[in-house]
Scaffold this motif. Structure first.
Motif, PDB file in Angstrom:
ATOM      1  N   THR A   3       0.812  -1.211   0.000  1.00  0.00           N
ATOM      2  CA  THR A   3       0.000   0.000   0.000  1.00  0.00           C
ATOM      3  C   THR A   3       0.846   1.261   0.000  1.00  0.00           C
ATOM      4  O   THR A   3       0.346   2.347   0.201  1.00  0.00           O
ATOM      5  CB  THR A   3      -0.926   0.027   1.222  1.00  0.00           C
ATOM      6  OG1 THR A   3      -0.141  -0.101   2.405  1.00  0.00           O
ATOM      7  CG2 THR A   3      -1.917  -1.115   1.177  1.00  0.00           C
ATOM      8  N   GLY A   4       2.135   1.124  -0.234  1.00  0.00           N
ATOM      9  CA  GLY A   4       2.980   2.301  -0.271  1.00  0.00           C
ATOM     10  C   GLY A   4       4.440   1.922  -0.265  1.00  0.00           C
ATOM     11  O   GLY A   4       4.812   0.790   0.031  1.00  0.00           O
ATOM     12  N   LEU A 107      -5.924   9.124  -2.139  1.00  0.00           N
ATOM     13  CA  LEU A 107      -4.671   8.465  -2.442  1.00  0.00           C
ATOM     14  C   LEU A 107      -3.662   8.761  -1.340  1.00  0.00           C
ATOM     15  O   LEU A 107      -3.674   9.836  -0.742  1.00  0.00           O
ATOM     16  CB  LEU A 107      -4.145   8.994  -3.779  1.00  0.00           C
ATOM     17  CG  LEU A 107      -3.274   8.075  -4.622  1.00  0.00           C
ATOM     18  CD1 LEU A 107      -4.067   6.861  -5.079  1.00  0.00           C
ATOM     19  CD2 LEU A 107      -2.751   8.837  -5.842  1.00  0.00           C
ATOM     20  N   ARG A 111       3.398   7.363  -4.061  1.00  0.00           N
ATOM     21  CA  ARG A 111       2.795   6.213  -4.724  1.00  0.00           C
ATOM     22  C   ARG A 111       3.577   5.899  -5.992  1.00  0.00           C
ATOM     23  O   ARG A 111       3.946   6.808  -6.733  1.00  0.00           O
ATOM     24  CB  ARG A 111       1.335   6.526  -5.089  1.00  0.00           C
ATOM     25  CG  ARG A 111       0.647   5.515  -5.976  1.00  0.00           C
ATOM     26  CD  ARG A 111       0.465   4.163  -5.311  1.00  0.00           C
ATOM     27  NE  ARG A 111      -0.448   4.249  -4.188  1.00  0.00           N
ATOM     28  CZ  ARG A 111      -0.220   3.692  -3.005  1.00  0.00           C
ATOM     29  NH1 ARG A 111       0.882   3.015  -2.794  1.00  0.00           N
ATOM     30  NH2 ARG A 111      -1.089   3.798  -2.037  1.00  0.00           N
ATOM     31  N   GLN A 113       3.069   4.584  -9.458  1.00  0.00           N
ATOM     32  CA  GLN A 113       1.962   4.335 -10.364  1.00  0.00           C
ATOM     33  C   GLN A 113       2.306   3.226 -11.367  1.00  0.00           C
ATOM     34  O   GLN A 113       3.322   2.564 -11.249  1.00  0.00           O
ATOM     35  CB  GLN A 113       1.589   5.623 -11.098  1.00  0.00           C
ATOM     36  CG  GLN A 113       0.976   6.698 -10.217  1.00  0.00           C
ATOM     37  CD  GLN A 113       0.458   7.846 -11.055  1.00  0.00           C
ATOM     38  OE1 GLN A 113       1.202   8.739 -11.459  1.00  0.00           O
ATOM     39  NE2 GLN A 113      -0.838   7.812 -11.341  1.00  0.00           N
ATOM     40  N   SER A 159      -2.610   2.606  -8.249  1.00  0.00           N
ATOM     41  CA  SER A 159      -3.427   3.685  -7.697  1.00  0.00           C
ATOM     42  C   SER A 159      -3.656   3.430  -6.207  1.00  0.00           C
ATOM     43  O   SER A 159      -3.061   4.080  -5.360  1.00  0.00           O
ATOM     44  CB  SER A 159      -4.763   3.795  -8.430  1.00  0.00           C
ATOM     45  OG  SER A 159      -5.566   4.822  -7.888  1.00  0.00           O
ATOM     46  N   CYS A 161      -2.694   0.762  -4.735  1.00  0.00           N
ATOM     47  CA  CYS A 161      -1.467   0.102  -4.300  1.00  0.00           C
ATOM     48  C   CYS A 161      -0.375   0.432  -5.307  1.00  0.00           C
ATOM     49  O   CYS A 161      -0.662   0.918  -6.405  1.00  0.00           O
ATOM     50  CB  CYS A 161      -1.653  -1.413  -4.168  1.00  0.00           C
ATOM     51  SG  CYS A 161      -2.087  -2.243  -5.714  1.00  0.00           S
ATOM     52  N   ASP A 162       0.877   0.186  -4.942  1.00  0.00           N
ATOM     53  CA  ASP A 162       1.981   0.491  -5.851  1.00  0.00           C
ATOM     54  C   ASP A 162       1.917  -0.383  -7.095  1.00  0.00           C
ATOM     55  O   ASP A 162       1.479  -1.539  -7.053  1.00  0.00           O
ATOM     56  CB  ASP A 162       3.319   0.286  -5.144  1.00  0.00           C
ATOM     57  CG  ASP A 162       3.626   1.384  -4.140  1.00  0.00           C
ATOM     58  OD1 ASP A 162       2.983   2.442  -4.214  1.00  0.00           O
ATOM     59  OD2 ASP A 162       4.498   1.176  -3.276  1.00  0.00           O
TER      60      ASP A 162
END
Length: 383
Positions: A3-4, A107, A111, A113, A159, A161-162
């Motif tokens: 998640t990041g 968001l 991140r 994308q 989005s 998640c990475d």
């Protein structure tokens, strides 16, 4: 789940067939909503570790899509009422962060994308067979694992998640598909977002050997829709610029119509069974007029603008079906893998760029001078 970029590194994982995994990687970090300046290419980003049920992929190529740009600029926010290009390079002055993504959740930054990722599995998390290491794979861009496979819910890879704008990416094993193909990584990376969007629209509209109109037909999704509609036996009319018409016909369109043409006057009312719309904007009302009674209108994009004026009488007096297409049933992506392996489709990749040149690639994408897809190539992690 990933998640990041703050997630733990792969230090301590077993070696792969290619050698010990590095602890840092090259990646593009989105640092906030806004213009191209929000994209930062770095070479010291920790390599993520796959969690339970996940795999680690060494990314060979990552395609560029409208969703990457729309997410960066916050276009999904209801505060925006213009097309993507209005803020594609500089962003928008006023957006609402809380609804500026596909899911409607704010968001988190930074991140990584990238909705498209093709590569090879180099490590696996708990509960995943190590036999998967070495598989050549595609990641499904609309992920259901992280929302418990609930109907009409999904995360977008890159989005919520990475994603794939990096040398390595983590994805759910269940939604990372082995693919047996001699295509290049760039060709494979052109598939997930564009082709799944197009296939989903045709699937939801139950398109067959019918008269199908496709807007935005020279772009990644539009050209995919042309190929996929022809695969279903459709007679395809494609709307595109005159400069790109020959290539769109070469990909299977039976007829092309210049973008900006008065479509009802040119094509006639009630002349299509299905409309596949990627463009949206003020012409949406005309598209409904083109449909026969009982026709189906599927939309999965609005690059010309999210606000349109339509006559509701056209909808109910003609018994039309209007289909908003985001969520995808599992079979949509599974079908694409089958089509690839059978060589029933093949993407058009106009140009590739080093990952470090992402800003130029997105500027070129926004110029719409290309046909098909633009693809980013991360530096090789194992020289």
């Amino acid at each position: 789940m990933s998640t990041g970029t703050e997630k733990g590194t792969v230090s301590g994982l077993e070696a792969t067939a290619q050698g010990t995994l590095p602890e840092v990687m090259a990646a593009v970090l989105l640092t906030g909503h806004g213009g191209l300046e929000k994209l930062e290419y770095r070479t010291n980003v920790p390599v993520p570790a796959p969690g339970e049920g996940e795999v680690l992929i060494e990314v060979g190529a990552a395609g560029i899509n409208n969703t990457d740009i729309n997410t960066r600029i916050g276009w999904y926010s209801k505060a925006v009422d213009s097309g993507t290009n209005a803020g594609g390079a500089e962003g928008f002055a006023d957006i609402t962060d809380s609804d500026a993504t596909w899911s409607g959740e704010a968001l988190t930054f930074p991140r990584i994308q990238g909705a498209d990722a093709a590569g090879r599995i180099v490590a696996v998390g708990e509960g995943v067979s190590p036999d998967r290491i070495g598989e050549r794979v595609l990641v499904r861009n609309m992920l259901r694992t992280y929302v418990g496979y609930r109907p009409y819910e999904c995360w977008t890879f890159g989005s919520e998640c990475d994603g794939g704008f990096a040398q390595f990416a983590v994805a759910p094993s269940r939604e990372t598909y082995a693919v047996n193909s001699d295509w290049s990584d760039a060709d494979l990376a052109a598939i997930p977002c564009a082709y799944s969007t197009a296939e989903n629209m045709l699937h939801r509209a139950q398109a067959g050997a019918e008269r199908v109109l496709i807007t935005g037909a020279s772009g990644g999704v539009g050209l995919a829709a042309v190929q996929l509609a022809k695969r279903r036996g459709a007679t395809v009319t494609a709307v595109c610029s005159a400069a790109k018409a020959a290539q769109v016909r070469a990909e299977g369109a039976d007829r092309t119509v210049d973008r900006g043409t008065e479509l009802v006057a040119e094509l006639g009312r009630n002349s299509f069974d299905v409309v596949i719309d990627i463009v949206g904007g003020p012409e949406a009302g005309q598209l409904l007029e083109l449909l026969r009674s009982g026709g189906r209108y599927a939309i999965a994009g609005a690059i010309s603008g999210p606000v349109a004026e339509i006559d509701l009488r056209t909808i109910y007096l003609k018994d039309l079906s209007l289909l908003g297409c985001t969520f995808q049933e599992d079979e949509v992506f599974e079908n694409l893998i089958t089509y690839i392996e059978a060589n029933e489709i093949h993407p058009v990749v106009s140009k590739t760029y080093p990952l470090s040149n992402i800003a130029q690639a997105q500027e070129d994408f926004l110029s719409k001078k290309h046909t098909g897809k633009l693809v980013l190539l991360p530096p090789a992690a194992h020289a």
